[in-house]
Design a protein around this motif. Structure first.
Motif, PDB file in Angstrom:
ATOM      1  N   THR A 145       0.991  -1.130  -0.217  1.00 38.84           N
ATOM      2  CA  THR A 145       0.252   0.338  -0.128  1.00 38.84           C
ATOM      3  C   THR A 145       0.975   1.579  -0.491  1.00 38.84           C
ATOM      4  N   ILE A 146       0.607   2.555  -0.795  1.00 38.29           N
ATOM      5  CA  ILE A 146       1.563   3.412  -1.151  1.00 38.29           C
ATOM      6  C   ILE A 146       0.782   4.260  -0.315  1.00 38.29           C
ATOM      7  N   SER A 199       5.116  -3.240   4.830  1.00 38.32           N
ATOM      8  CA  SER A 199       5.488  -2.853   3.309  1.00 38.32           C
ATOM      9  C   SER A 199       5.708  -1.080   3.843  1.00 38.32           C
ATOM     10  N   LEU A 200       7.111   0.035   3.059  1.00 39.89           N
ATOM     11  CA  LEU A 200       6.990   1.493   3.105  1.00 39.89           C
ATOM     12  C   LEU A 200       7.060   1.719   1.817  1.00 39.89           C
ATOM     13  N   GLN A 241      13.592   5.829  -4.980  1.00 37.46           N
ATOM     14  CA  GLN A 241      12.108   5.712  -5.693  1.00 37.46           C
ATOM     15  C   GLN A 241      11.695   4.265  -5.881  1.00 37.46           C
ATOM     16  N   LEU A 242      12.163   3.525  -4.944  1.00 35.53           N
ATOM     17  CA  LEU A 242      10.907   2.938  -3.972  1.00 35.53           C
ATOM     18  C   LEU A 242      10.277   3.349  -2.935  1.00 35.53           C
ATOM     19  N   LEU A 243      11.168   3.843  -3.043  1.00 34.90           N
ATOM     20  CA  LEU A 243      10.719   4.784  -0.732  1.00 34.90           C
ATOM     21  C   LEU A 243      10.192   5.484  -0.938  1.00 34.90           C
ATOM     22  N   PHE A 244      10.051   6.364  -1.816  1.00 31.66           N
ATOM     23  CA  PHE A 244       9.664   7.969  -2.470  1.00 31.66           C
ATOM     24  C   PHE A 244       9.032   7.993  -3.819  1.00 31.66           C
TER      25      PHE A 244
END
Length: 527
Positions: free
Chosen positions: A114-115, A157-158, A195-198
C-alpha cells in the motif's frame, strides 16, 4: 533477468529522544499480522515466502525471521537491521511435524504493498501507533510541519507518494531507528532504492528547519491545494447552518473561531490562552485548539478553534459568546478580545435532509389528505362541503375504461344490502328492481327485503277459461265458494308458478283417468 534487490542495512547508532512536537508514521499492516498475507495465511517457519511479481516498496523485516526460503520479485527492496538474522529451514519431514504449517503447497504469498501519500493526514499520528489527530486541528497541521521530526518505523511495506510536493520540509527524518541527514536524503531520492521508498520524487527539494516558525508551516496557503486534494472526499457534511472554515483547514466545521493578528509568535501567550480555556472546556463538553498560523500573504495569526464533542448542538458557540461577555474577568482573554475577529456557525442542521426529500414528504402528506377527503365524501354524501366532489372520483361503479373495453359490474350477492340498487341515473350500472305483487289489491310494489335469487314478474288473475281447462274437475259450487272466500296476501315468484303448474298437470291427469273409468263402466251397463 531478475534484477538484483537492494539490501539496505542500517544500525541503531544512538538513542532517540522523542520530543513532543513529532509526527509518527501510521504503519501499514505488520509483517507478523495475518492480513499482511494473501487469504490471511500467516506462514510457518518452513513455508516459502513468495513476493508479487512487482513490489514497488521497501519491505521492513523483523529482527529475527525463520523461513523456508524467498521467491523474490522483479523489483523491490528489503530493509533490515544490522543485527537482524534470517534462518532458512528446509525439509518436508520437518514441515509436517510443525503444527502451524497448514498450507499443503508450502508457500505463503505477500499482499501487494500500500502506497501512502505524504500529504495525507491519515498517514500520520501524534503518538507512535496512534490514531489520526483530533478533529479541531486543521488538516494542514496533521501532516509533518516544517520544523517537526518525522519518525518512520515498523515492520511491513514502506512506500510514500510525494505527489504535488515541491519542497519536502521537516525538522529531521528518522528511518528504522537511524537519523537520515539532509544530504543523504537528497542523494537517496535519486537512487533506485529511494524511488521505491519515495514515489514521484523527481525535482523534489529537501529542506530541514531547525529554527522556530510562526505556526506549523512557513506559508500555509501554498499547501492548501495539494493537501486538500487528498482530503476533500473524506470531509463529513457539517451538521449546522453557515459552517466556518479555519485557516489551514480543508473541511468546513461547526463551532466558533477567534483569530488575533500577531506581529510575532511568543509561545508563552499561546500556552497561557490554551491553559485558561482548558479549565472550562471539560465542564462545557467542548474541544479547544490554539496555535499560530503564518503566511507571507495574510500575516501571522493566533487562531483559537472551539468545537462540540460529538454531534454539534451549539455548545461551542455558546461557550465562545459567554467567554466574550466576561472577557474582563481574565487578563488573558481581555488581551485578545478587542483585536480579535470572531466567526460562529449557525443553528444545528441535518445535512441528510435535502430539498428533494422535503418535497417528497410534502407530496406524501398532500396525497394522504386527498385520499382522506375522498373517503369522507364516499361515506358522507350528504355533507354540503363534500358533495361538491364529483361522484365518479369516490364511486368505483362509475369507473370506465373505454380504451380497454372494460366495465365494472356489480356483484349480485350484495344487491340486497345496497339500497341504491333501485335508483336510476347511475352511469355505467343498470339498477336491479325486485318487485312483488299483492294479489288482493293488485298493486305491484318493491320488496322490503331484496333477494336477487327470487326476482319475478307480477302474476295475473286466472280466468274462468283457465279454470275450465283443468278437465272440469271443479264444479260451480266450489268455484262459487272460492270466489266468496277472501284470497290471502301471498307474494309469489317464479318457483311458486312452477309448483302451481305441476299441481294443475297432476289434477288434469287424474280427471282424465276418472273420465275413462266412468266411460268403461257405462259401456258395461249398456251391455
Amino acid at each position: 533477468m531478475m534484477k538484483l534487490l537492494s539490501f539496505f542495512a542500517v544500525c541503531l547508532s544512538f538513542h532517540l529522544n522523542v520530543v513532543l512536537a513529532t509526527k509518527f508514521y501510521r504503519e501499514n499492516l505488520g509483517f507478523n499480522q495475518p492480513s499482511f498475507w494473501v487469504e490471511d495465511y500467516k506462514p510457518c517457519q518452513m513455508d516459502v515466502m513468495v513476493f508479487p511479481e512487482h513490489y514497488p516498496a521497501v519491505l521492513s523485516l523483523p529482527q529475527n525471521i525463520s523461513s523456508g526460503g524467498f521467491i523474490l520479485p522483479l523489483d523491490g527492496a528489503i530493509l533490515m537491521n544490522e543485527e537482524a538474522t534470517i534462518q532458512l529451514s528446509a525439509g518436508q519431514d520437518q514441515r509436517h511435524k510443525d503444527a502451524s504449517c497448514e498450507s499443503d503447497e508450502g508457500h505463503a504469498y505477500l499482499q501487494s504493498p500500500t502506497i501512502r501519500k505524504w500529504f495525507d493526514p491519515n498517514t500520520w499520528s501524534a503518538v507512535a501507533g496512534g490514531s489520526p489527530l483530533a478533529s479541531p486541528m486543521p488538516e494542514l497541521e496533521r501532516i509533518p510541519c516544517d520544523d517537526e521530526p518525522v519518525i518512520i518505523r515498523g515492520t511491513g511495506s514502506l512506500s510514500f507518494d510525494l505527489e504535488n510536493i515541491e519542497d519536502l520540509r521537516m525538522g529531521q527524518l528518522f528511518l528504522a531507528g537511524s537519523s537520515i541527514s539532509k544530504m543523504y536524503l537528497e542523494e537517496l531520492l535519486t537512487r533506485d532504492l529511494g524511488q521505491l521508498l519515495f514515489h514521484n520524487a523527481e525535482n523534489v527539494r529537501v529542506e530541514y528547519y531547525r529554527g522556530e516558525l510562526c505556526g506549523c508551516h512557513k506559508n500555509f496557503d501554498r499547501l492548501i491545494e495539494p493537501v486538500c486534494h487528498n482530503v476533500e472526499e473524506q470531509c463529513e457534511p457539517p451538521h449546522c447552518l453557515s459552517p466556518v472554515l479555519p485557516y489551514g483547514s480543508c473541511c468546513f466545521i461547526c463551532g466558533a473561531i477567534m483569530t488575533t493578528p500577531s506581529s510575532y509568535c511568543p509561545e508563552a501567550d499561546r500556552k497561557s490562552l490554551l491553559d485558561y480555556l482548558n479549565q472550562y472546556s471539560d465542564d462545557e463538553n467542548v474541544n479547544v485548539y490554539v496555535d499560530y498560523v503564518g503566511s507571507d500573504n495574510f500575516g501571522n495569526f493566533l487562531q483559537t478553534i472551539i468545537t462540540d464533542r460529538g454531534v454539534f448542538h451549539g455548545q461551542s458557540v455558546d461557550f465562545m459568546q459567554r467567554l466574550l461577555e466576561h472577557h474582563n474577568d481574565s487578563q488573558v482573554v481581555a488581551k485578545y478580545a478587542s483585536e480579535s475577529r470572531f466567526k460562529y456557525a449557525g443553528n444545528p442542521h441535518n445535512p441528510n435532509v435535502s430539498f428533494a426529500s422535503v418535497l417528497l414528504i410534502l407530496f406524501c402528506m398532500a396525497l394522504v389528505g386527498v385520499v382522506a377527503i375522498i373517503m369522507l365524501a364516499h361515506y358522507m354524501p350528504e355533507n354540503p362541503y363534500l358533495n361538491r366532489i364529483p361522484q365518479w372520483i369516490h364511486d368505483p361503479r362509475r369507473w370506465r375504461w373505454h380504451h380497454l373495453g372494460l366495465r365494472l359490474r356489480r356483484q349480485l350477492q350484495f344487491n340486497r344490502l345496497d339500497n341504491s340498487g333501485s335508483r336510476r341515473g347511475v352511469s355505467g350500472v343498470e339498477p336491479l328492481s325486485v318487485l312483488s305483487y299483492d294479489a288482493e289489491s293488485g298493486v305491484v310494489r318493491e320488496r322490503a327485503f331484496d333477494n336477487p335469487m327470487f326476482e319475478q314478474e307480477p302474476t295475473q288473475h286466472r280466468t274462468q277459461e283457465e279454470v275450465g281447462g283443468m278437465g272440469g274437475a271443479m264444479t260451480e259450487d266450489s268455484m262459487h265458494k272460492s270466489e266468496m272466500r277472501p284470497a290471502p296476501k301471498v307474494e309469489t315468484g317464479e318457483l311458486d308458478n312452477c309448483s302451481l303448474d305441476a299441481e294443475e298437470q297432476e289434477l288434469a291427469e287424474i280427471n282424465l283417468d276418472s273420465s275413462e273409468a266412468e266411460s268403461e263402466g257405462e259401456a258395461e251397463t249398456k251391455e
